[in-house]
Design a protein around this motif. Structure first.
Motif, PDB file in Angstrom:
ATOM      1  N   VAL B 180       2.799  -5.321   8.982  1.00 14.09           N
ATOM      2  CA  VAL B 180       1.430  -5.333   9.525  1.00 14.09           C
ATOM      3  C   VAL B 180       1.402  -5.877  10.942  1.00 14.09           C
ATOM      4  N   ALA B 181       2.335  -6.780  11.260  1.00 11.11           N
ATOM      5  CA  ALA B 181       2.313  -7.373  12.604  1.00 11.11           C
ATOM      6  C   ALA B 181       2.541  -6.310  13.673  1.00 11.11           C
ATOM      7  N   ALA B 182       3.125  -5.171  13.303  1.00 11.35           N
ATOM      8  CA  ALA B 182       3.335  -4.105  14.291  1.00 11.35           C
ATOM      9  C   ALA B 182       2.005  -3.608  14.844  1.00 11.35           C
ATOM     10  N   VAL B 212       7.730 -10.764  17.495  1.00  9.68           N
ATOM     11  CA  VAL B 212       7.358 -11.436  16.244  1.00  9.68           C
ATOM     12  C   VAL B 212       7.521 -10.481  15.074  1.00  9.68           C
ATOM     13  N   SER B 213       6.947  -9.291  15.232  1.00 16.51           N
ATOM     14  CA  SER B 213       7.035  -8.304  14.157  1.00 16.51           C
ATOM     15  C   SER B 213       8.498  -7.950  13.882  1.00 16.51           C
ATOM     16  N   TRP B 214       9.254  -7.769  14.952  1.00 18.01           N
ATOM     17  CA  TRP B 214      10.667  -7.402  14.833  1.00 18.01           C
ATOM     18  C   TRP B 214      11.440  -8.465  14.066  1.00 18.01           C
ATOM     19  N   LEU B 248      13.468  -0.352   7.439  1.00 15.39           N
ATOM     20  CA  LEU B 248      14.462  -0.324   8.514  1.00 15.39           C
ATOM     21  C   LEU B 248      13.964   0.479   9.715  1.00 15.39           C
ATOM     22  N   MET B 249      13.246   1.567   9.439  1.00 14.87           N
ATOM     23  CA  MET B 249      12.872   2.464  10.542  1.00 14.87           C
ATOM     24  C   MET B 249      11.946   1.807  11.573  1.00 14.87           C
ATOM     25  N   PRO B 250      10.845   1.147  11.134  1.00 16.98           N
ATOM     26  CA  PRO B 250      10.035   0.473  12.167  1.00 16.98           C
ATOM     27  C   PRO B 250      10.820  -0.608  12.884  1.00 16.98           C
TER      28      PRO B 250
END
Lengths: 141, 665, 118
Positions: B180-182, B212-214, B248-250
């Motif tokens: 969700v952070a994305a 952060v999302s990563w 994994l993809m995002p």
């Protein structure tokens, strides 16, 4: 050279295990799965290898029995070749496209529009450096 | 307790709807009061959702089986500590959790938004609140965790035994939060674009929240692998399962984004490309959530099929279409200001890295979707699993390692032949030396040689750069090496934080190479007192003890491990049976060292006390789990606010005032 | 009990969210937040002082050559962009002014004939 009957290569058996899906558990190979069917299939793989059967024959045997979904990856033939070729081709095309895009960017002039402004910036910088050299009047405020 | 939760949840829905419409209206009608009011809605949402979550936790702790969700995911005899896990074990609770995380992160992002993005903050808030409203509405309408049963059952159904594991405390929350952070970097980018700011206004905010999302996704993926390794009982950690792939993809797309955005920051290039990347990353994150909630492919990780899948599919389509539409509307204004000086430059390397990362993401997407396509268009059922990904992604991952080794060594703009020689000579020699050494020791697999050689290349490159930077400072200022190292690292945190993360990636690569190319495995049937051998270990099985618990019976085996006749350790792997779920769970006992893991798991308990053990020796997997903390450390170094040059200057009031403003540039 | 807590929560939320309207109604303060400067002049000054600071650090050896070049060129680029923006804004403003003048003239001319009468 075929191995003598009754002896088989465990590493080969394990690598075949990993190429076969367990037909009744979602998304697990027979190497991973712990259900009875997977155990029997592992056993069968070893029996067939011990009888001198080749890897391809073992795979064919299971495909005949459980259908093509038992293979963990589609065969590299027929329509399924697409599954293998398309991503490789696309990645290659993307890299080639990236290369061409970079080359095009390299040929482009380095932003002539900005040049006079950069010059103005440099002019102001050198003038302020000069001022600084003369005793930095602006720095004590 | 449940009524309070219901009230709070619906209050949150109302707040979300009001906030989204208010933020939009405030922008469209140019009313700052309405915009501010909408932003305040975003600030109180986390509070309201905390109340909702506390009341659900209260229902779990109080064993309130009148609440359907509590009855389905817990039981009287369940250890209380797993309440927190049971809380997000199903669609309903996990969606509520997602709502809370997104609202907290969004409030934080809006409150901390750096200078330039504040001018278009109204749009950013509108986007974030819209996304939140979607999740809130879905939770309240379709998956309400506070729904009650007409009659409270005497006991609940209990938790899925696979979930009773320490990793479960952190793995699902980290992954869900990362996904969700994305939305946050996307909201900053889109907010700026819609607001007509088409330069680099969003850059710092999007980079930080992208990181952060990563990092959350990376930690979630590592913990998920660790969970699979210790509990699924087959000795591996990653098998390209559709849901693993979906997370994994995002992560791959975000990796590309956080690199490429540095090119924009340093060189003013790749602006459009970065917007495309963050759109793709967000789209893939939505795809991940869709796969997780009733996607079309079976997996061990998913919440199971449900009508929710369709809702998420629609949201996925909208979430991809709208950002791209905005992008195309602003296309003419987005040209980058610089052009490339040379193919041998860091910016060119970054583009190659981007394409490779997206390539891996595409192969992974293709692999997950191909069975569907084949069924729809070819009329043929097939499976795409691990062998496919290993064969197609393997070379790409090696290529990525190579770019990761060379890229940071290349200078920006243009590498002269001398600079190239100076940068690449030592790391190149280190790589070749490693390959020669390993080949001399008898390693002959091409993959392994290439992989270890590239790991050496990356590590040597980082060591060289870091050392040269420190030594230069030490020479220039005459500081001690330690002090110079500390100061140097602080002076450019994104770079050195990046180095630390790269080292963590090398550690993961070592674990993957060792664990997937050099693993040895045996399945053995042992009666008490019997010994089996694997590698140089002798495994002596002593016996199994039966331990009844409320909800399960554990069969704990005792296994003495010896190496070359020397006693090494005693392991206690166990297998538990849950009668209420008629399910078994295993827990591997692992002797883990940096050299190799010895992994023992009972896969079958016979009535006569004999046990079928799976014995696995997994070289170097230890490095993979150790990489997690290193990766987090590196990310924190990157994220730690950089002390700006301007802020140091104690100058006239005018410059002091402007210092704050130019930090956003 | 739950209903009471829920109502209190709802009340609190409403107060927080609607506060800006209440404030503007009863206090009628002038815009609370100072408007950000529009012309970018302050930003430009900030960037120039940042470059000077960079050069000072570079001279004293605190900053590495590569870092110095990298950061300096970044700031230089930003300054140039800002200059260009300033000029564009200026041009736009000039054009608008000219148009205004022209319109005023265009409008003013026929009335001026009339105006002489009135």
């Amino acid at each position: 050279m075929p191995p003598p009957p009754g002896v088989f290569d465990e590493a080969e058996a394990q690598s075949i295990d990993r190429m076969l899906m367990c037909p009744i558990c979602p998304g697990e190979s027979i190497d991973q799965s712990q259900v009875e069917l997977a155990k029997q299939m592992r056993q069968r793989v070893r029996e067939m290898l011990a009888q001198g059967t080749t890897r391809q024959q073992v795979l064919d045997f299971f495909v005949e029995r459980y259908g093509p979904t038992v293979l963990a990856a589609p065969p590299k033939s027929g329509l399924n070749l697409l599954a293998w070729v398309l991503p490789v081709a696309l990645v290659a095309a993307a890299l080639a496209g990236g290369f061409l895009a970079l080359r095009a960017m390299r040929r482009g002039n380095p932003e002539p529009v900005l040049d006079p402004y950069l010059a103005a910036v440099d002019a102001r910088l050198s003038s302020s450096n000069l001022a600084e050299g003369q005793g930095r009047p602006d720095n004590n405020g | 307790m449940a009524e309070l939760g219901t009230i709070a949840l619906w209050l949150a829905v109302g707040l979300g709807v009001y906030g989204a419409i208010g933020a939009l209206g405030g922008q469209v009608r140019g009313s700052p009061l309405l915009s501010e009011s909408a932003r305040r809605a975003a600030y109180v949402l986390p509070l309201v959702l905390t109340v909702a979550i506390l009341s659900l936790v209260g229902a779990f702790v109080g064993r309130d089986f009148q609440v359907a969700y509590v009855a389905r995911h817990s039981s009287l005899d369940m250890p209380r500590i797993y309440t927190w896990v049971a809380f997000y074990a199903g669609n309903e609770g996990s969606l509520l959790f997602i709502c809370l995380v997104l609202s907290a992160l969004a409030a934080l992002a809006l409150a901390l938004a750096p200078g330039e993005t504040r001018r278009t903050l109204g749009w950013t808030a509108a986007i974030l609140l819209t996304v939140q409203t979607f999740f809130l509405a879905v939770t309240a309408v379709m998956a309400n965790p506070f729904e009650t049963l007409p009659l409270a059952p005497p006991d609940g159904e209990g938790i899925n035994p696979l979930l009773t594991h320490v990793g479960m405390f952190f793995h699902p929350p980290a992954l869900m939060s990362g996904l969700v952070a994305a939305a946050i970097p996307l909201a900053f980018v889109m907010g700026s674009l819609i607001g007509g700011k088409t330069k680099d206004e969003w850059l710092d905010a999007a980079r930080q929240w992208g990181l952060v999302s990563w990092a959350l996704l990376a930690v979630g993926l590592l913990l998920g692998s660790w969970w699979a390794y210790t509990i699924l009982g087959w000795g591996g950690f990653w098998f390209w399962d559709p849901v693993e792939n979906a997370a994994l993809m995002p992560w791959l797309a975000l990796t590309a984004f956080i690199h490429s955005v540095m090119v924009q920051k340093r060189r003013g290039m790749f602006r459009m490309w970065n917007i495309v990347l963050i759109n793709v990353a967000f789209g893939l994150a939505l795809y991940g959530m869709f796969m997780n909630r009733g996607g079309p492919v079976p997996s061990v990780h998913s919440f199971g099929a449900s009508t929710l899948g369709w809702v998420f599919l629609v949201f996925l389509v909208v979430g991809v279409a709208v950002p791209f539409a905005v992008f195309f509307c602003r296309f003419p204004a987005l040209t980058s200001s610089r052009s490339l000086d040379s193919m041998l430059s860091r910016e060119a390397a970054f583009l190659v890295n981007n394409l490779m990362l997206l390539g891996i993401a595409f192969v992974t997407l293709w692999g997950t979707l191909y069975p569907l396509l084949s069924r729809l268009f070819g009329g043929q059922e097939i499976t795409v699993a691990r062998p496919f990904y290993d064969q197609v992604n393997g070379p790409l991952l090696l290529g990525l390692l190579f770019v990761m080794g060379v890229g940071p060594l290349l200078p920006w703009r243009k590498a002269t032949p001398q600079a190239l020689r100076r940068a690449l000579l030592l790391p190149g020699l280190a790589a070749l030396g490693t390959v020669a050494l390993l080949a001399g020791l008898g390693m002959h697999q091409g993959y392994a040689l290439a992989g270890f050689g590239l790991c050496a290349l990356v590590s040597a490159g980082i060591a060289q750069e870091w050392w040269r930077d420190v030594a230069e400072r030490q020479r220039a200022l005459g500081e001690g090496y330690l002090r110079a190292f500390w100061r140097r690292t602080r002076s450019n945190r994104p770079r050195y934080g990046g180095y630390v993360v790269h080292l963590a990636v090398v550690m993961v690569a070592l674990g993957v190479l060792g664990g997937s190319l050099f693993d040895r495995q045996r399945d053995v049937l042992l009666v008490p007192g019997q010994t089996a051998e694997i590698g140089e270990y002798q495994i002596r099985y002593l016996g199994t003890v039966e331990q009844p618990f409320g909800d399960r019976t554990e069969y704990v085996s005792t296994v003495v491990v010896q190496r070359d006749g020397q006693p090494l350790t005693t392991l206690y792997p166990w297998r538990a049976f849950y009668p209420s779920q008629s399910m078994a769970a295993t827990r591997a006992a692992i002797r883990s060292t940096p050299v190799e893991d010895l992994y023992v798991v009972p896969s079958e308990n016979r009535a006569d006390g004999a046990v079928v053990f799976r014995l696995v020796v997994n070289p170097m997997v230890w490095w993979m789990w150790t990489a997690g903390p290193v990766l987090v450390l590196g990310t924190l170094v990157c994220l730690w606010p950089q002390r700006r040059v301007v802020a140091v200057r104690a100058a006239s009031p005018l410059t002091a005032q402007t210092g704050r403003q130019s930090t956003s540039g | 009990m739950a209903g009471l807590v829920g109502a209190a929560l709802a009340l609190f939320v409403a107060l927080v969210v609607l506060y800006p309207f209440v404030r503007s109604r009863f206090w009628r303060e002038e815009s609370a937040t100072p408007k950000p400067p529009q012309d970018g002049q302050l930003e430009l000054d900030g960037i120039f002082s940042a470059i000077e600071e960079l050069e000072r650090q570079h001279r004293s050896g605190e900053l590495l050559e590569a870092d110095f070049q990298e950061q300096r060129s970044g700031y230089r680029q930003q300054a140039a962009l800002l200059l260009r923006e300033q000029e564009e804004r200026q041009q736009k403003a000039d054009q608008a002014l000219e148009q205004e003048v022209r319109r005023a003239r265009g409008v003013a001319e026929p009335p001026s004939a009339d105006g002489a009468v009135s």
